[in-house]
Design a protein around this motif. Sequence first.
Motif, PDB file in Angstrom:
ATOM      1  N   GLU A 161       0.831  -1.204   0.000  1.00 31.63           N
ATOM      2  CA  GLU A 161       0.000   0.000   0.000  1.00 31.63           C
ATOM      3  C   GLU A 161       0.870   1.261   0.000  1.00 31.63           C
ATOM      4  OE1 GLU A 161      -2.348  -3.394   1.491  1.00 31.63           O
ATOM      5  OE2 GLU A 161      -0.441  -2.565   2.177  1.00 31.63           O
ATOM      6  N   ARG A 162       1.912   1.261   0.838  1.00 31.83           N
ATOM      7  CA  ARG A 162       2.828   2.419   0.885  1.00 31.83           C
ATOM      8  C   ARG A 162       3.586   2.546  -0.432  1.00 31.83           C
ATOM      9  NH1 ARG A 162       3.680   7.229   1.694  1.00 31.83           N
ATOM     10  NH2 ARG A 162       5.710   7.878   2.434  1.00 31.83           N
ATOM     11  N   ALA A 163       4.026   1.437  -0.977  1.00 34.18           N
ATOM     12  CA  ALA A 163       4.731   1.451  -2.260  1.00 34.18           C
ATOM     13  C   ALA A 163       3.818   2.008  -3.361  1.00 34.18           C
ATOM     14  CB  ALA A 163       5.207   0.047  -2.615  1.00 34.18           C
ATOM     15  N   ASN A 164       2.567   1.606  -3.330  1.00 29.92           N
ATOM     16  CA  ASN A 164       1.600   2.085  -4.319  1.00 29.92           C
ATOM     17  C   ASN A 164       1.413   3.606  -4.195  1.00 29.92           C
ATOM     18  OD1 ASN A 164      -0.286   1.491  -6.430  1.00 29.92           O
ATOM     19  ND2 ASN A 164      -1.940   1.732  -4.962  1.00 29.92           N
ATOM     20  N   GLU A 165       1.347   4.110  -2.972  1.00 30.28           N
ATOM     21  CA  GLU A 165       1.232   5.557  -2.745  1.00 30.28           C
ATOM     22  C   GLU A 165       2.440   6.302  -3.302  1.00 30.28           C
ATOM     23  OE1 GLU A 165       0.811   6.016   1.493  1.00 30.28           O
ATOM     24  OE2 GLU A 165      -1.179   5.079   1.508  1.00 30.28           O
ATOM     25  N   LYS A 166       3.612   5.706  -3.170  1.00 29.28           N
ATOM     26  CA  LYS A 166       4.835   6.343  -3.657  1.00 29.28           C
ATOM     27  C   LYS A 166       4.843   6.445  -5.192  1.00 29.28           C
ATOM     28  CE  LYS A 166       7.413   7.596  -0.291  1.00 29.28           C
ATOM     29  NZ  LYS A 166       7.727   9.025  -0.185  1.00 29.28           N
ATOM     30  N   ILE A 167       4.263   5.460  -5.861  1.00 24.35           N
ATOM     31  CA  ILE A 167       4.121   5.566  -7.320  1.00 24.35           C
ATOM     32  C   ILE A 167       3.268   6.783  -7.649  1.00 24.35           C
ATOM     33  CG2 ILE A 167       3.156   4.498  -9.396  1.00 24.35           C
ATOM     34  CD1 ILE A 167       3.883   1.762  -8.161  1.00 24.35           C
ATOM     35  N   ASP A 168       2.164   6.938  -6.914  1.00 22.04           N
ATOM     36  CA  ASP A 168       1.301   8.111  -7.112  1.00 22.04           C
ATOM     37  C   ASP A 168       2.082   9.412  -6.958  1.00 22.04           C
ATOM     38  OD1 ASP A 168      -1.169   6.987  -7.735  1.00 22.04           O
ATOM     39  OD2 ASP A 168      -1.731   6.754  -5.626  1.00 22.04           O
ATOM     40  N   GLU A 169       2.956   9.462  -5.966  1.00 26.65           N
ATOM     41  CA  GLU A 169       3.732  10.682  -5.731  1.00 26.65           C
ATOM     42  C   GLU A 169       4.636  11.010  -6.924  1.00 26.65           C
ATOM     43  OE1 GLU A 169       5.835  10.586  -1.975  1.00 26.65           O
ATOM     44  OE2 GLU A 169       3.991  10.037  -0.893  1.00 26.65           O
ATOM     45  N   VAL A 170       5.278  10.012  -7.501  1.00 23.54           N
ATOM     46  CA  VAL A 170       6.161  10.248  -8.655  1.00 23.54           C
ATOM     47  C   VAL A 170       5.338  10.714  -9.858  1.00 23.54           C
ATOM     48  CG1 VAL A 170       7.783   9.177 -10.278  1.00 23.54           C
ATOM     49  CG2 VAL A 170       7.918   8.629  -7.836  1.00 23.54           C
ATOM     50  N   LEU A 171       4.201  10.064 -10.096  1.00 24.87           N
ATOM     51  CA  LEU A 171       3.340  10.470 -11.216  1.00 24.87           C
ATOM     52  C   LEU A 171       2.805  11.889 -11.007  1.00 24.87           C
ATOM     53  CD1 LEU A 171       1.312   7.167 -11.789  1.00 24.87           C
ATOM     54  CD2 LEU A 171       3.320   7.971 -13.047  1.00 24.87           C
ATOM     55  N   SER A 172       2.376  12.195  -9.797  1.00 26.93           N
ATOM     56  CA  SER A 172       1.847  13.531  -9.493  1.00 26.93           C
ATOM     57  C   SER A 172       2.910  14.605  -9.648  1.00 26.93           C
ATOM     58  CB  SER A 172       1.281  13.579  -8.070  1.00 26.93           C
ATOM     59  OG  SER A 172       0.178  12.721  -7.961  1.00 26.93           O
ATOM     60  N   ASP A 173       4.125  14.302  -9.217  1.00 25.87           N
ATOM     61  CA  ASP A 173       5.230  15.246  -9.357  1.00 25.87           C
ATOM     62  C   ASP A 173       5.484  15.557 -10.833  1.00 25.87           C
ATOM     63  OD1 ASP A 173       7.491  16.747  -8.106  1.00 25.87           O
ATOM     64  OD2 ASP A 173       8.686  15.351  -9.304  1.00 25.87           O
TER      65      ASP A 173
END
Length: 186
Positions: A94-106
């Motif tokens: 779940e945390r790893a999945n959130e981190k993907i979101d952060e890279v895409l959002s950035d």
Amino acid sequence: PEPLQKDYREAKIEGEAPFDAVYRGYKMSPRISENFYTFEVLSRIFGEGKSSRLYKKLVDEEKIFNSIDTFLTESADAGLFIIGGTVSPDFSVERANEKIDEVLSDFILKGIEKKELEKIKNIYETENAFNLCSLSNRVDNLAMFFALEGEEYINKESFYINNISEESVLSCAKETFIPENCSTVF
């Protein structure tokens, strides 16, 4: 054709595996479309080698993933932009999945610099030129494009890649990397 996806989809599979993994699929254009080449560029930005954005941030810097990359399904119908990675034991999927979101959002917030886009275009041009040196590769490409009823694309791939702008890459990312267009498997 498959009906339009309207909601984020997620599935968790439990079982014995050496590492936990996260796989995301985003619906995208079919292989025979000009927009396919923009997805090709996005795939290289996020997942092509150790200098890609996902790898640098989530493997090298934050050590959340052991490995992560992207690839495209190249089908006659709408394809998939896949992000997949194995998660480090210290982190939850779940945390790893959130981190993907952060890279895409950035990326969506900051966009792409012209220098980075030109580097990707040059790499694509070089790979394409080497592929065309081989008779078997040329035959394979002709057969694929002919089977997909898009043989006119074979001599235009470089043209399509070279006409991709920073704005078109950002626009494609904004339209694609949204929850309603994503299916995730842990």
